[in-house]
Design a protein around this motif. Sequence first.
Motif, PDB file in Angstrom:
ATOM      1  N   TRP A   1       0.831  -1.205   0.000  1.00 12.25           N
ATOM      2  CA  TRP A   1       0.000   0.000   0.000  1.00 12.25           C
ATOM      3  C   TRP A   1       0.866   1.256   0.000  1.00 12.25           C
ATOM      4  CZ3 TRP A   1      -0.676   3.718   3.985  1.00 12.25           C
ATOM      5  CH2 TRP A   1      -1.676   4.662   3.728  1.00 12.25           C
ATOM      6  N   LEU A   2       1.937   1.244   0.787  1.00 11.67           N
ATOM      7  CA  LEU A   2       2.856   2.380   0.800  1.00 11.67           C
ATOM      8  C   LEU A   2       3.434   2.631  -0.592  1.00 11.67           C
ATOM      9  CD1 LEU A   2       4.951   2.002   4.090  1.00 11.67           C
ATOM     10  CD2 LEU A   2       3.399   3.866   3.506  1.00 11.67           C
ATOM     11  N   GLU A   3       3.826   1.551  -1.259  1.00  9.23           N
ATOM     12  CA  GLU A   3       4.399   1.682  -2.599  1.00  9.23           C
ATOM     13  C   GLU A   3       3.365   2.239  -3.574  1.00  9.23           C
ATOM     14  OE1 GLU A   3       7.536   1.662  -5.197  1.00  9.23           O
ATOM     15  OE2 GLU A   3       7.549   1.213  -3.046  1.00  9.23           O
ATOM     16  N   MET A   4       2.110   1.838  -3.394  1.00  8.49           N
ATOM     17  CA  MET A   4       1.054   2.271  -4.296  1.00  8.49           C
ATOM     18  C   MET A   4       0.770   3.763  -4.160  1.00  8.49           C
ATOM     19  SD  MET A   4      -2.972   1.417  -4.283  1.00  8.49           S
ATOM     20  CE  MET A   4      -3.131   2.635  -2.991  1.00  8.49           C
ATOM     21  N   ILE A   5       0.763   4.292  -2.925  1.00 11.03           N
ATOM     22  CA  ILE A   5       0.399   5.693  -2.724  1.00 11.03           C
ATOM     23  C   ILE A   5       1.584   6.639  -2.891  1.00 11.03           C
ATOM     24  CG2 ILE A   5      -1.409   5.042  -1.093  1.00 11.03           C
ATOM     25  CD1 ILE A   5       0.469   6.240   1.122  1.00 11.03           C
ATOM     26  N   LYS A   6       2.761   6.074  -3.092  1.00 12.60           N
ATOM     27  CA  LYS A   6       3.983   6.882  -3.096  1.00 12.60           C
ATOM     28  C   LYS A   6       3.903   8.058  -4.053  1.00 12.60           C
ATOM     29  CE  LYS A   6       9.007   6.315  -3.093  1.00 12.60           C
ATOM     30  NZ  LYS A   6      10.105   5.332  -3.197  1.00 12.60           N
ATOM     31  N   HIS A   7       3.319   7.837  -5.228  1.00 13.80           N
ATOM     32  CA  HIS A   7       3.274   8.884  -6.238  1.00 13.80           C
ATOM     33  C   HIS A   7       1.931   9.617  -6.270  1.00 13.80           C
ATOM     34  CE1 HIS A   7       7.089   7.379  -7.659  1.00 13.80           C
ATOM     35  NE2 HIS A   7       6.578   6.178  -7.781  1.00 13.80           N
ATOM     36  N   ASN A   8       1.076   9.336  -5.293  1.00 14.06           N
ATOM     37  CA  ASN A   8      -0.241   9.971  -5.260  1.00 14.06           C
ATOM     38  C   ASN A   8      -0.396  10.978  -4.127  1.00 14.06           C
ATOM     39  OD1 ASN A   8      -1.064   8.344  -7.425  1.00 14.06           O
ATOM     40  ND2 ASN A   8      -1.678   6.699  -6.046  1.00 14.06           N
ATOM     41  N   VAL A   9       0.615  11.091  -3.281  1.00 13.84           N
ATOM     42  CA  VAL A   9       0.558  12.037  -2.157  1.00 13.84           C
ATOM     43  C   VAL A   9       1.842  12.865  -2.134  1.00 13.84           C
ATOM     44  CG1 VAL A   9      -0.919  10.534  -0.768  1.00 13.84           C
ATOM     45  CG2 VAL A   9       1.563  10.356  -0.549  1.00 13.84           C
ATOM     46  N   GLU A  10       1.809  13.930  -1.363  1.00 16.43           N
ATOM     47  CA  GLU A  10       3.011  14.751  -1.204  1.00 16.43           C
ATOM     48  C   GLU A  10       4.113  13.920  -0.555  1.00 16.43           C
ATOM     49  OE1 GLU A  10       3.583  17.812  -2.179  1.00 16.43           O
ATOM     50  OE2 GLU A  10       1.574  18.122  -3.001  1.00 16.43           O
ATOM     51  N   MET A  11       5.359  14.242  -0.914  1.00 17.81           N
ATOM     52  CA  MET A  11       6.482  13.471  -0.387  1.00 17.81           C
ATOM     53  C   MET A  11       6.536  13.524   1.138  1.00 17.81           C
ATOM     54  SD  MET A  11       8.835  11.381  -0.896  1.00 17.81           S
ATOM     55  CE  MET A  11       8.761  11.385  -2.683  1.00 17.81           C
ATOM     56  N   THR A  12       6.203  14.680   1.715  1.00 14.07           N
ATOM     57  CA  THR A  12       6.219  14.784   3.177  1.00 14.07           C
ATOM     58  C   THR A  12       5.145  13.891   3.797  1.00 14.07           C
ATOM     59  OG1 THR A  12       4.828  16.764   2.961  1.00 14.07           O
ATOM     60  CG2 THR A  12       7.199  17.106   3.264  1.00 14.07           C
ATOM     61  N   THR A  13       3.990  13.803   3.135  1.00 16.10           N
ATOM     62  CA  THR A  13       2.917  12.936   3.624  1.00 16.10           C
ATOM     63  C   THR A  13       3.349  11.475   3.539  1.00 16.10           C
ATOM     64  OG1 THR A  13       1.240  14.506   2.881  1.00 16.10           O
ATOM     65  CG2 THR A  13       0.509  12.243   3.305  1.00 16.10           C
ATOM     66  N   TYR A  14       3.951  11.110   2.405  1.00 13.47           N
ATOM     67  CA  TYR A  14       4.424   9.729   2.244  1.00 13.47           C
ATOM     68  C   TYR A  14       5.480   9.397   3.297  1.00 13.47           C
ATOM     69  CZ  TYR A  14       7.012   5.732   0.557  1.00 13.47           C
ATOM     70  OH  TYR A  14       7.650   4.518   0.493  1.00 13.47           O
ATOM     71  N   ALA A  15       6.387  10.329   3.544  1.00 13.64           N
ATOM     72  CA  ALA A  15       7.449  10.090   4.528  1.00 13.64           C
ATOM     73  C   ALA A  15       6.857   9.843   5.910  1.00 13.64           C
ATOM     74  CB  ALA A  15       8.407  11.274   4.559  1.00 13.64           C
ATOM     75  N   SER A  16       5.808  10.595   6.239  1.00 11.10           N
ATOM     76  CA  SER A  16       5.150  10.423   7.537  1.00 11.10           C
ATOM     77  C   SER A  16       4.489   9.048   7.632  1.00 11.10           C
ATOM     78  CB  SER A  16       4.100  11.519   7.731  1.00 11.10           C
ATOM     79  OG  SER A  16       3.361  11.309   8.913  1.00 11.10           O
ATOM     80  N   TYR A  17       3.771   8.654   6.569  1.00 10.64           N
ATOM     81  CA  TYR A  17       3.129   7.340   6.544  1.00 10.64           C
ATOM     82  C   TYR A  17       4.180   6.230   6.665  1.00 10.64           C
ATOM     83  CZ  TYR A  17      -1.317   9.320   4.844  1.00 10.64           C
ATOM     84  OH  TYR A  17      -2.489  10.008   4.728  1.00 10.64           O
ATOM     85  N   ALA A  18       5.248   6.350   5.865  1.00  3.19           N
ATOM     86  CA  ALA A  18       6.270   5.305   5.812  1.00  3.19           C
ATOM     87  C   ALA A  18       6.963   5.145   7.158  1.00  3.19           C
ATOM     88  CB  ALA A  18       7.287   5.619   4.721  1.00  3.19           C
ATOM     89  N   MET A  19       7.289   6.258   7.806  1.00  2.00           N
ATOM     90  CA  MET A  19       7.975   6.189   9.096  1.00  2.00           C
ATOM     91  C   MET A  19       7.084   5.499  10.132  1.00  2.00           C
ATOM     92  SD  MET A  19       9.560   9.194  11.509  1.00  2.00           S
ATOM     93  CE  MET A  19       7.959   9.804  12.006  1.00  2.00           C
ATOM     94  N   CYS A  20       5.825   5.865  10.159  1.00  2.00           N
ATOM     95  CA  CYS A  20       4.893   5.272  11.126  1.00  2.00           C
ATOM     96  C   CYS A  20       4.726   3.772  10.883  1.00  2.00           C
ATOM     97  CB  CYS A  20       3.542   5.973  11.025  1.00  2.00           C
ATOM     98  SG  CYS A  20       2.197   5.123  11.883  1.00  2.00           S
ATOM     99  N   ILE A  21       4.475   3.396   9.639  1.00  2.00           N
ATOM    100  CA  ILE A  21       4.172   1.999   9.329  1.00  2.00           C
ATOM    101  C   ILE A  21       5.413   1.117   9.429  1.00  2.00           C
ATOM    102  CG2 ILE A  21       3.514   0.464   7.428  1.00  2.00           C
ATOM    103  CD1 ILE A  21       1.403   2.580   6.687  1.00  2.00           C
ATOM    104  N   LYS A  22       6.538   1.571   8.864  1.00  2.00           N
ATOM    105  CA  LYS A  22       7.733   0.727   8.836  1.00  2.00           C
ATOM    106  C   LYS A  22       8.421   0.610  10.193  1.00  2.00           C
ATOM    107  CE  LYS A  22       8.855   1.420   3.947  1.00  2.00           C
ATOM    108  NZ  LYS A  22       9.866   1.903   2.983  1.00  2.00           N
ATOM    109  N   SER A  23       8.388   1.681  10.977  1.00  2.00           N
ATOM    110  CA  SER A  23       9.135   1.652  12.238  1.00  2.00           C
ATOM    111  C   SER A  23       8.276   1.298  13.447  1.00  2.00           C
ATOM    112  CB  SER A  23       9.809   3.008  12.484  1.00  2.00           C
ATOM    113  OG  SER A  23       8.838   4.027  12.655  1.00  2.00           O
TER     114      SER A  23
END
Length: 332
Positions: A182-204
Amino acid sequence: MVTGHLREKNGYFQMILTYKDMNGKRQTKSVSTGLPVKGNKKRAEAMLWKTRQEFNPDTAMSDKNALFADFLNKWLQAVINRVDADTYALYAYDAKTFIIPYFKDTAVTVAKIKPGDIEGYYQYERTENRALNTALLQYHEVIKEALAYAVELELIRDNPADKVNPISGEVRILFTDFLLEWLEMIKHNVEMTTYASYAMCIKSRVIPYFEEFKLTLKDVTPKHIQDYYQYELNEKGVSACTVIHRHANIRKALQYAFKVGLIAFNPADRIERPKTAKFVGSIYDANELEALFAVVKNKPIELAVILGAFYGLRRSEIVGLKWDAIDFKKRR
């Protein structure tokens, strides 16, 4: 120079080509001949010789980036020598009439196709075309055989169709793997800062907790999610506000799974969010600010602290600050 030899695999001849790429690194590529081993050695050797002459190392690595829809056409050309005429006719009809048109509208490549992509297609056929189970089983056979060919060509390691049941709609995909997809799918559909926030929360945070449970996407219940929130609150000591942010990430991912029919409902909609305590802010006085500035002087964080202290900027606003936000003439 391209060299090569024949190899027997699953009763068929396979060509193993060896060449150097543009960086001078030695590479190998396997190409199926589609020829059964018995009685076809001379034909396979002739095919190997011709392939060596025509092989272009500069485009050899592009196969993995091919769209799945385009790969299906390539597979149809290869499978014609492997199956009887009736089976091939059925494969070709299903692929060209139903499967390829659907995947033509997606950006799914053969190297990155996931179980969720395949189940998404079956869900489309169920809802839009009211496909019967017998039809879904036929489509699944085509997709599974095509991806088995991709495994044989070493374009992918495992066959993602093995994890999908076209009739039950069950996807045997781990919840943690789904979150990464899901993270990979939304990567290009949201702002980079938003993606970074999602990724940090989910991965860590989220994935490390759920990894040990080995839950599939379908197995996740509201209680599993609620237990995770209690763990964060009681064991990790995070604030209710932080848990609510993580809840937003989890719910958004599961809402996508629900939307494409991977799950029957969104379990995150059935839990109680923690209540946040009313925020009471406090500010530094002049003496405290002076002490703070002394501590951070000549440190990498000094400028950020000054901007926060003078203008009340949030961390994200400081990090995102651009030169065009500063007026040097009017000093503001």
